[in-house]
Every structure is written in C-alpha cells, then in structure tokens.
Design an enzyme around this catalytic site. Structure first.
Site, mmCIF file in Angstrom:
data_model
loop_
_atom_site.group_PDB
_atom_site.id
_atom_site.type_symbol
_atom_site.label_atom_id
_atom_site.label_comp_id
_atom_site.label_asym_id
_atom_site.label_seq_id
_atom_site.Cartn_x
_atom_site.Cartn_y
_atom_site.Cartn_z
ATOM 1 N N HIS A 108 0.874 -1.175 0.000
ATOM 2 C CA HIS A 108 0.000 0.000 0.000
ATOM 3 C C HIS A 108 0.918 1.233 0.000
ATOM 4 O O HIS A 108 2.010 1.195 0.575
ATOM 5 C CB HIS A 108 -0.837 -0.040 1.282
ATOM 6 C CG HIS A 108 -1.916 0.984 1.372
ATOM 7 N ND1 HIS A 108 -1.658 2.293 1.720
ATOM 8 C CD2 HIS A 108 -3.255 0.901 1.174
ATOM 9 C CE1 HIS A 108 -2.798 2.961 1.727
ATOM 10 N NE2 HIS A 108 -3.786 2.147 1.398
ATOM 11 N N ASP A 182 3.358 -4.464 7.863
ATOM 12 C CA ASP A 182 2.078 -3.791 7.691
ATOM 13 C C ASP A 182 0.993 -4.841 7.950
ATOM 14 O O ASP A 182 0.767 -5.729 7.127
ATOM 15 C CB ASP A 182 1.976 -3.238 6.261
ATOM 16 C CG ASP A 182 0.602 -2.633 5.994
ATOM 17 O OD1 ASP A 182 -0.249 -2.647 6.901
ATOM 18 O OD2 ASP A 182 0.386 -2.149 4.858
ATOM 19 N N GLN A 185 -4.326 -5.106 6.985
ATOM 20 C CA GLN A 185 -5.378 -6.036 6.545
ATOM 21 C C GLN A 185 -5.359 -7.319 7.366
ATOM 22 O O GLN A 185 -6.406 -7.894 7.662
ATOM 23 C CB GLN A 185 -5.236 -6.362 5.046
ATOM 24 C CG GLN A 185 -5.413 -5.170 4.134
ATOM 25 C CD GLN A 185 -6.777 -4.498 4.267
ATOM 26 O OE1 GLN A 185 -7.762 -5.119 4.646
ATOM 27 N NE2 GLN A 185 -6.835 -3.214 3.953
ATOM 28 N N LYS A 208 -10.131 -0.735 10.904
ATOM 29 C CA LYS A 208 -10.257 -1.950 10.076
ATOM 30 C C LYS A 208 -10.456 -3.191 10.944
ATOM 31 O O LYS A 208 -10.578 -4.299 10.430
ATOM 32 C CB LYS A 208 -9.026 -2.099 9.185
ATOM 33 C CG LYS A 208 -9.039 -1.044 8.072
ATOM 34 C CD LYS A 208 -7.953 -1.292 7.053
ATOM 35 C CE LYS A 208 -8.180 -0.448 5.835
ATOM 36 N NZ LYS A 208 -7.272 0.607 5.588
HETATM 37 N N1 ALA Z 1 -6.368 1.004 2.557
HETATM 38 C C1 ALA Z 1 -7.779 0.957 2.451
HETATM 39 C C2 ALA Z 1 -8.239 0.092 1.320
HETATM 40 O O1 ALA Z 1 -7.520 -0.754 0.855
HETATM 41 C C3 ALA Z 1 -8.414 2.293 2.442
HETATM 42 O O2 ALA Z 1 -9.332 0.246 0.854
#
Ligand code: ALA
Length: 389
Positions: A108, A182, A185, A208
């Site tokens: 990301h 990271d 997720q 998240k």
């Molecule tokens: N990083 C977040 C996404 O993947 C906002 O949607």
C-alpha cells in the site's frame, strides 16, 4: 454483536477500506463523552485520572490482542501515520547514508512512499513477479540493509505473505535489519503474536478491526523505541524543556505528542474485546464466504480474478476486472443495488502497474457478510454486463 448500520438492503463489501462498527463502539463513545471526558495524562483531578486509567486499560487490550507489552503500544492517528513515524524517526536516529531499504511492489502507498522518500538510502523492491517469498526478500538484503518493510496481506488482492518465513530469512542474512510489518489487513483476519513473528515493528488501524476512524496502532520493540527519536514534538512527550535543549519522556508517551483520541481508542478497545470472543470462528466464516464468492464470480463469463489461483494463501479480499467494463462503472451499478464495493488502484499503484491494469474492482469480506450479499453482487455484475457492454 449488533452492527446498526447493516440495515436490510445494504450489502457492505468494502471491509478492507473500513469495517462497520458494533453497537458497543457507539455506546462506549457516548458513555465516554457523557461520563468520563477529560484530557488524559494531564489533569491532577479525579475525572482526568479516570479517563487516563480507561486509556491505559485500552492500551492493555490492544497489547493482549497482538501479544505485546503495553509500553510497546503507541497510539497514532492511522496506520499511515505509524509508517511515517517509523520512516522519519528511524532516519533521525540512525545513519542512513550508504544504507538500503528493502520493500515490495505489493505495498500500500502508506508503507511505500514514506520509505521511498528517505534521502540517502537506496530503495530495493521485491517485484511481484519474483514472488513475495523468503528467497526473494533474502536476495535483496545485505549488510547495509537498515530497514525491510512489507505487508502481511495485500489490501489490493488479499495475498498473504509468508511473513514469518520472510522474517527468518532476513534475520539469517542480517540480524541488524529493522523489520516492519504492515498488518493493516491481516489484523482482522489472523491472530497476531508479535513475539512469535519476530518483527521489530507492526502497524495497523483500529477502524479496520471494527474500531473508530482516526486511531492507529504501532507496536515496536521497546529496546528500539527507546533508542529512537520522537516523530512529533509537543505536549506530553517530554521530561524537561529548556531554551537550550529538551529531554524526552519514556515510551510509549515519547511518541504520543499532543492530545490523542482517547474516546476513539477506548471505544476501539471495546470492539477488540468484543471481536476477540469469536475470532477464530469469525475467520473461518470469512474463509467460507470468500470461497463462496470465488465460486460465484468464477462462473461469470468475462470476469478475471486476480490471484486466488492455488499459488499462495489469500485472505477474504477478491480483486477482479471485467472485459470492457471499467471498475468504476461496475461499482456505480453495484451501488444502485445497495452493494458497496471498492474500485480503483487501491493505493497500490506499483502493484497495479505490475499486474498491467490501472484499476480493479474489489470486494472484501467480514464475518457479518452473508451469502445473500454475494448473490446480490453476482446479480449486479451480470446486470452491469447487460447494460454496459
Ligand atoms: N487502505 C484501504 C483500502 O484498501 C483504504 O481500501
């Protein structure tokens, strides 16, 4: 757990962007502001001490969630701020000239740009086509590698990296390299044990994992945190300030300048306690929803799924493109039916370039999703084909 926003007719399939909030989050926020609101770590009066103790309890909850020590938990405003803190603070604290930083093409932007922008250090990137394996990371690292940073799960495709194996390979080649994960997720979909993982730092965001917007969690090894300079300067992070110099206070407060979002942190900790009760079962449900979604989407002619091809492990995130239909148009058709999906480059442009696309459509699942959400999506995808082709 009740999620008030999930009213009938809303098919929320954008959980990688942010998860919906259980009722306990709103209740805790309301109760904090009604009964406990005061600035933390500042007041010598009962209300402030009570708010401070609630905040420190929340720190313990987050520490337990990833099996860390509370003093190693730093609250930021986002995972993005965590990566910026690390890039800035490491380069203020260690010599960067002649050093290199290893990362991957799958990151990301928040775990890519802060490290790309460090002057003096060379950026070495593990390409997506090489595979994000212990071998490919090990091939990039040498005695001058100061930082290696990579994701535990791609926000764009759901690919899960073999993080523990990569970390071992990095440690074998250079035990001094600072390793950052990271977990933005990963945190909602996999139990994390920072000691077992053996990284040095790990970032994720509360929103998240069913918490509030505006709260990030940065875990770091205390030995390293103590050696590092602060990122933000200001109130509550000092021992002594004079015209000549400033001395920093102890960790974690050294890294928490300014008034932090105590209400959000405390409400987010309530979410963590709540989801921790059925974490394993929830993850299994997400896997089974992912498999159902894959089955339904694979049956749609002209739809190409990225990854999920038997090579590597994937979380409950599925990215896809459609023959002659732009992902934005697809998302607009989905929206007509109350289906929320994300379309775009997912803040992962290096990966999009490696995949040879500008953007994809993406669904990301939570345990509160249902087979009906996925059936609605497949219906909307077919409808988009009919209207747009
Ligand atoms: N990083 C977040 C996404 O993947 C906002 O949607």
């Amino acid at each position: 757990m009740k999620f008030p926003i999930l009213r009938k007719g809303l098919h929320y399939l954008d959980n990688a962007a942010t998860t919906q909030k259980p009722e306990i989050v709103m209740d805790t926020l309301k109760s904090f502001y009604e009964n406990s609101n005061a600035n933390v770590h500042r007041g010598i009066y009962a209300l402030s001490e009570h708010a401070t103790s609630m905040l420190e309890d929340a720190r313990e909850t987050f520490a337990r969630f990833i099996k860390a020590h509370p003093e190693e938990i730093i609250f930021t405003k986002s995972a993005t701020e965590g990566f910026n803190l690390l890039a800035t603070s490491i380069s203020r604290s260690f010599r960067m000239k002649g050093k290199n930083i290893v990362t991957s093409e799958m990151e990301h932007h928040s775990n890519f740009i802060p490290f790309q922008q460090i002057p003096d250090a060379e950026l070495r990137v593990v390409r997506y086509s090489e595979g994000l394996t212990p071998e490919s990371f090990a091939s990039k690292i040498d005695q001058d590698t100061i930082i290696a940073t990579f994701t535990g799960m791609s926000n764009a495709t759901g690919l899960i990296t073999p993080a523990k194996g990569i970390i071992q390979a990095l440690r074998n080649k250079n035990p001094e390299t600072i390793i950052i994960i990271d977990a933005t997720q990963l945190a909602a979909h996999s139990r994390i044990d920072v000691r077992e993982l053996d990284a040095d730092f790990l970032c994720f965001s509360a929103h998240k994992v069913y918490g509030t917007l505006g709260v990030g969690i940065l875990w770091g090894r205390k030995e390293l945190l103590r050696k590092m300079s602060p990122y933000l300067y200001g109130g509550n992070m000092i021992d002594d300030v004079s015209i000549e110099k400033t001395e920093w206070t102890e960790i974690p407060y050294k890294f928490e300048a300014g008034t932090i979002d105590a209400a959000g942190i405390i409400a987010s900790a309530a979410a963590i306690t709540s989801i921790s009760e059925n974490f394993g079962e929830n993850n299994k449900r997400e896997e089974s929803l992912r498999d159902y979604a894959l089955k339904r989407l694979k049956a749609v002619e002209g739809l190409d799924i990225i990854g999920h091809d038997g090579k590597g492990k994937y979380g409950p995130i599925i990215s896809f493109t459609m023959d002659r239909i732009h992902p934005h148009d697809l998302a607009t058709v989905c929206d007509k039916y109350g289906i929320c999906i994300r379309a775009g480059h997912h803040c992962a442009q290096p990966l999009m370039k490696a995949l040879g696309v500008n953007s994809t459509a993406r669904i990301s699942l939570s345990f509160y999703n249902t087979e009906e959400d996925i059936d609605a999506l497949t219906m909307a995808v077919e409808e988009a084909k009919r209207i747009l082709k």
